[in-house]
Design a protein around this motif. Structure first.
Motif, PDB file in Angstrom:
ATOM      1  N   PRO A   1       0.810  -1.232   0.000  1.00  0.00           N
ATOM      2  CA  PRO A   1       0.000   0.000   0.000  1.00  0.00           C
ATOM      3  C   PRO A   1       0.836   1.271   0.000  1.00  0.00           C
ATOM      4  CG  PRO A   1      -0.890  -1.587   1.569  1.00  0.00           C
ATOM      5  CD  PRO A   1       0.426  -2.137   1.107  1.00  0.00           C
TER       6      PRO A   1
ATOM      7  N   GLU B   1      -2.924  -7.295  -3.198  1.00  0.00           N
ATOM      8  CA  GLU B   1      -2.781  -6.116  -2.345  1.00  0.00           C
ATOM      9  C   GLU B   1      -2.563  -4.857  -3.187  1.00  0.00           C
ATOM     10  OE1 GLU B   1       0.422  -6.967   0.272  1.00  0.00           O
ATOM     11  OE2 GLU B   1      -0.768  -8.233   1.619  1.00  0.00           O
TER      12      GLU B   1
ATOM     13  N   ALA C   1      -4.983  -1.638  -3.345  1.00  0.00           N
ATOM     14  CA  ALA C   1      -4.461  -0.337  -2.921  1.00  0.00           C
ATOM     15  C   ALA C   1      -4.603   0.731  -3.995  1.00  0.00           C
ATOM     16  CB  ALA C   1      -2.995  -0.467  -2.515  1.00  0.00           C
TER      17      ALA C   1
END
Length: 403
Positions: free
Chosen positions: A313, A347, A351
């Motif tokens: 992130p 992820e 993000a």
């Protein structure tokens, strides 16, 4: 003095001839010096080539600006300081002579070192004067004299001055070629004083960055405790900008030695880099991201970064926010992580990597950054929603590997 015009009262109009032609802010003594120091060889006003780089201070203009600052103090204008007078060459030579004399006591040498330290801190011109009088060689001799004993004030004052100098290649070889000297510096990374630790890290970084021998760089990076000491400086709990700056410079220089990057991972570099990344200024953030990418190239580093919940992130968030160079490093790190882990791909998509990468390939960033972004788009394709995949059909892949 305010850092920019925006901090002044809106009713204040800075006279045109008081503005720096480079920054367009209120003129200060360091502006032209910074212009030349960063490699510019033309006049900042006329753009004509410079044939003489000698700086001649305009004392009359400075006094006029200072008077203007005082008269506008109520509007938030702070008076620019009057620079200190340059060091007297005769005084510098006398102080260095005191250090070279074997008949002088430690107290005399400490007194001389403290005066030289103050002069070195005052200006780059003073540091150049010391360098021209072989100060570094004298200071290195003092620093490494009797290194088997506990560090004395002479040792620590010499180290403090050396940390402000760029050592020559021969001086760096003098340090790097003797492992006892290197170990002495590494031991000082664990000194009770954070200043001493930072000074030692600065000298280590200077040596590693300047030495040409890959073998010697490898020897330094393999010394027990060197990574732990540098990372300890990065993790120092109190706000200490110089610790962050020197710490990341040293860590980056050490991580350029590929065979010992795993030692940085074992010492906690991953956690330190992710935790400190938001605190770095632009140039230091670039080094931090470059270090992240270097560590992502080895299995243990890639695994450690993937295991940290904030890595992906954070990289996605800052990929376009710092500089073109930082964008390349962040994209390279993401490419390594996503190539090794399906979870990292998920992820990244979660993000917001899709939007960032699509904007990146259409921006004015470097070709290298665009190629990395295209590779990431292709790699993440299977993790994206179907409506996004349709948008990216025209983006070609790339055979460029992460650098």
């Amino acid at each position: 003095m305010p850092g920019s015009l925006e901090s002044l009262d809106v009713s204040v109009q800075i006279p045109y001839h008081f503005r720096c032609p480079i920054s367009l802010e209120l003129m200060r003594d360091s502006s032209d010096q910074s212009w030349v120091a960063t490699g510019n060889t033309t006049c900042p006003v006329t753009r004509t080539p410079l044939t003489d780089f000698t700086m001649i201070p305009n004392h009359t203009l400075r006094r006029l600006i200072q008077d203007w600052c005082v008269s506008h103090h109520s509007f938030g204008v702070e008076r620019i300081p009057t620079p200190r007078q340059p060091a007297d060459p005769i005084l510098v030579r006398n102080l260095l002579s005191q250090l070279s004399s074997s008949s002088n006591s430690s107290s005399v040498k400490v007194s001389a070192l403290r005066r030289l330290r103050g002069l070195s801190h005052d200006s780059e011109k003073n540091r150049n004067l010391l360098a021209a009088n072989n100060a570094s060689q004298i200071l290195l001799s003092l620093l490494f004299a009797d290194i088997g004993s506990q560090p004395s004030e002479v040792h620590l004052e010499s180290l403090a001055i050396l940390s402000m100098f760029a050592l020559s290649e021969a001086e760096c070889f003098y340090v790097a070629s003797d492992l006892d000297r290197v170990r002495y510096l590494v031991n000082l990374l664990f000194h009770s004083s954070i200043d001493v630790r930072v000074h030692s890290a600065a000298v280590i970084e200077s040596v590693v960055a300047a030495i040409r021998s890959a073998e010697l760089r490898g020897q330094i990076s393999s010394v027990d405790g060197v990574f732990e000491g540098i990372i300890g400086i990065l993790n120092y709990p109190l706000s200490y900008p110089r610790a962050l700056k020197i710490g990341i410079k040293a860590l980056f220089a050490l991580c350029l030695v590929k065979q010992h990057r795993h030692l940085a991972v074992s010492a906690g570099a991953v956690e330190s880099l992710i935790d400190r990344l938001p605190e770095f200024e632009k140039c230091d953030a670039e080094r931090a991201l470059a270090t992240v990418e270097l560590l992502c190239r080895i299995p243990s580093g890639c695994s450690a970064f993937s295991s940290h919940a904030l890595t992906v992130p954070l990289l996605v968030k800052i990929i376009r926010k710092i500089s073109d160079r930082a964008t390349e490093y962040a994209a390279g790190a993401l490419l390594s992580l996503c190539s090794a882990s399906d979870r990292a791909q998920s992820e990244a998509v979660a993000a917001g990597a899709m939007t960032q990468l699509l904007l990146l390939v259409q921006s004015d960033c470097t070709e290298r950054a665009k190629r990395k972004a295209q590779m990431l788009l292709k790699l993440l394709r299977n993790s994206w929603p179907h409506d996004i995949i349709a948008i990216t059909d025209d983006f070609p892949g790339s055979d460029v590997v992460p650098f």
